[in-house]
Write an enzyme that holds these catalytic residues in place. Structure first.
Site, mmCIF file in Angstrom:
data_model
loop_
_atom_site.group_PDB
_atom_site.id
_atom_site.type_symbol
_atom_site.label_atom_id
_atom_site.label_comp_id
_atom_site.label_asym_id
_atom_site.label_seq_id
_atom_site.Cartn_x
_atom_site.Cartn_y
_atom_site.Cartn_z
ATOM 1 N N GLU A 68 22.365 -16.182 -12.583
ATOM 2 C CA GLU A 68 21.995 -15.417 -13.772
ATOM 3 C C GLU A 68 21.609 -16.319 -14.940
ATOM 4 O OE1 GLU A 68 21.440 -12.346 -13.626
ATOM 5 O OE2 GLU A 68 22.308 -12.036 -11.645
ATOM 6 N N HIS A 71 18.007 -17.203 -14.742
ATOM 7 C CA HIS A 71 17.156 -16.145 -15.310
ATOM 8 C C HIS A 71 17.127 -16.247 -16.836
ATOM 9 C CE1 HIS A 71 16.353 -14.021 -11.635
ATOM 10 N NE2 HIS A 71 17.612 -13.683 -11.416
#
Length: 384
Positions: A68, A71
């Site tokens: 994550e 991202h």
């Protein structure tokens, strides 16, 4: 999804954890400590299995966090601000404040997560092989092999072209590039997500009927989540199209009633300015600059015998935990950031001056008005 508690910040991104993480953490640790590890390497004491199982579960969630964070970091490099990262039952989610500016940026932001998981899978595979060749403890090799397999599986699962998976983002980037229409691209990715979700749900129910109760229920739950998330993503794309070009100032309540930070909770609760109509108020400090948000619920949690001694600033939500936007910011960008509830009010600033406050119902009213006035929405280029 709102975090239950916040771990801190990494690379400037707030990291939160939902309570459901405890459930999957326990399932992973239990499965390793009572299943895979003793089956592969019997004869050890149970505390050893549990120590390795717990450590492996921690490293797994660190791997999810790395996925994550990739991202989030790449989103920032492409001009998209990040609200936070929340780890929860089915993995993690990086909440972006806005959308990628173009298909190429969308492709980069979506693709980096599975790439990181794949690289981690390769590194864990290499580490397991190296330890195995040096006659290292078998439990360590087994734990690394499990981490390698789960990260590779995570990468493969995430590139399935179905929203809201990363593969769905990749599909949307491709469709957006081909059609030039972000809304149509989102609709296509959402349809693929619903189809894949229903497929997993049906397979899960089939496995459940055949006797694989735990595996079937788990697969069906993942499928149902994908259906719900893909549906919500498609609906949000429609709302973004309706709200295209509308600034926040058109939906906000202007010049909201404010509460001085030095006011006591007792004065706040009995003050005639605060007793009617509203359930949340911006809190201002010296110079009338906003410093937080106070709700009636937060104030009422203070015991009555202490309300004359406790100041509003001691129980308010600090500004760091409140969503703040500019008056000319796109209202559509609030769709992923605003939620029902007094504690989720959004403060609107013009430079450093408080000019308004926005609730989820304000956004809903604006959407209703626009859809009633212009039934077909507003243009086609602004999707999720």
């Amino acid at each position: 999804m709102r975090p239950t508690f916040v771990l801190g910040r990494i690379a400037g991104v707030r990291i939160g954890v939902h309570w459901s993480v405890l459930l999957i953490f326990a399932v992973i640790a239990l499965g390793l400590a009572e299943g895979r590890l003793p089956e592969a390497h019997p004869g050890r004491a149970w505390p050893v299995y549990w120590a390795v199982g717990l450590l492996t579960a921690v490293v797994f969630f660190a791997s999810l966090l790395a996925h994550e964070l990739a991202h989030a970091i790449l989103a920032r490099r492409n001009g998209v601000e990040v609200d936070d990262i929340v780890l929860w039952l089915l993995g993690g989610a990086a909440r972006l404040k806005a959308e990628a500016p173009n298909p190429a940026a969308e492709l980069r932001i979506a693709g980096v997560g599975p790439l990181v998981s794949l690289v981690l899978g390769g590194l864990f595979t290499l580490a397991a092989w190296l330890l195995d060749t040096t006659s290292a403890p078998g439990l360590a090799v087994e734990a690394l092999a499990w981490l390698a397999a789960i990260n590779i599986l995570l990468a493969v699962f995430n590139i399935v072209p179905a929203a809201p998976l990363d593969g769905g983002r990749l599909l949307r980037a491709f469709l957006w590039w081909r059609t030039g229409d972000r809304l149509r691209a989102t609709a296509g990715a959402s349809a693929a997500g619903r189809a894949f979700g229903w497929f997993l749900t049906v397979v899960g129910l089939f496995l459940f009927v055949r006797g694989d109760i735990l595996g079937g229920l788990w697969l069906a739950m993942i499928g149902w989540f994908l259906v719900a998330a893909a549906t919500a993503e498609g609906q949000q794309a429609q709302l973004r199209a309706v709200l295209a070009g509308i600034p926040v100032r058109h939906a906000m309540t202007p010049e909201p009633v404010t509460v001085p930070a030095g006011l006591t909770v007792a004065e706040f609760l009995v003050g005639p300015r605060y007793r009617y109509r509203h359930s949340a108020f911006p809190v201002t400090g010296d110079g009338s600059a906003p410093v937080g948000l106070i709700t009636l619920d937060l104030a009422r949690k203070v015991p009555e015998d202490r309300r004359h001694a406790v100041m509003v600033e001691q129980v308010m939500l600090p500004l760091s935990q409140v969503t703040v936007v500019g008056a000319d910011s796109p209202l559509a960008d609030l769709l992923t950031r605003i939620e029902p509830g007094a504690e989720h009010r959004v403060l609107v600033l013009d430079r450093d001056r408080l000019v308004g406050i926005v609730s989820a119902s304000d956004v809903s009213r604006m959407v209703t008005w626009l859809m009633t006035t212009i039934p077909r929405g507003r243009g086609g280029g602004r999707g999720t």
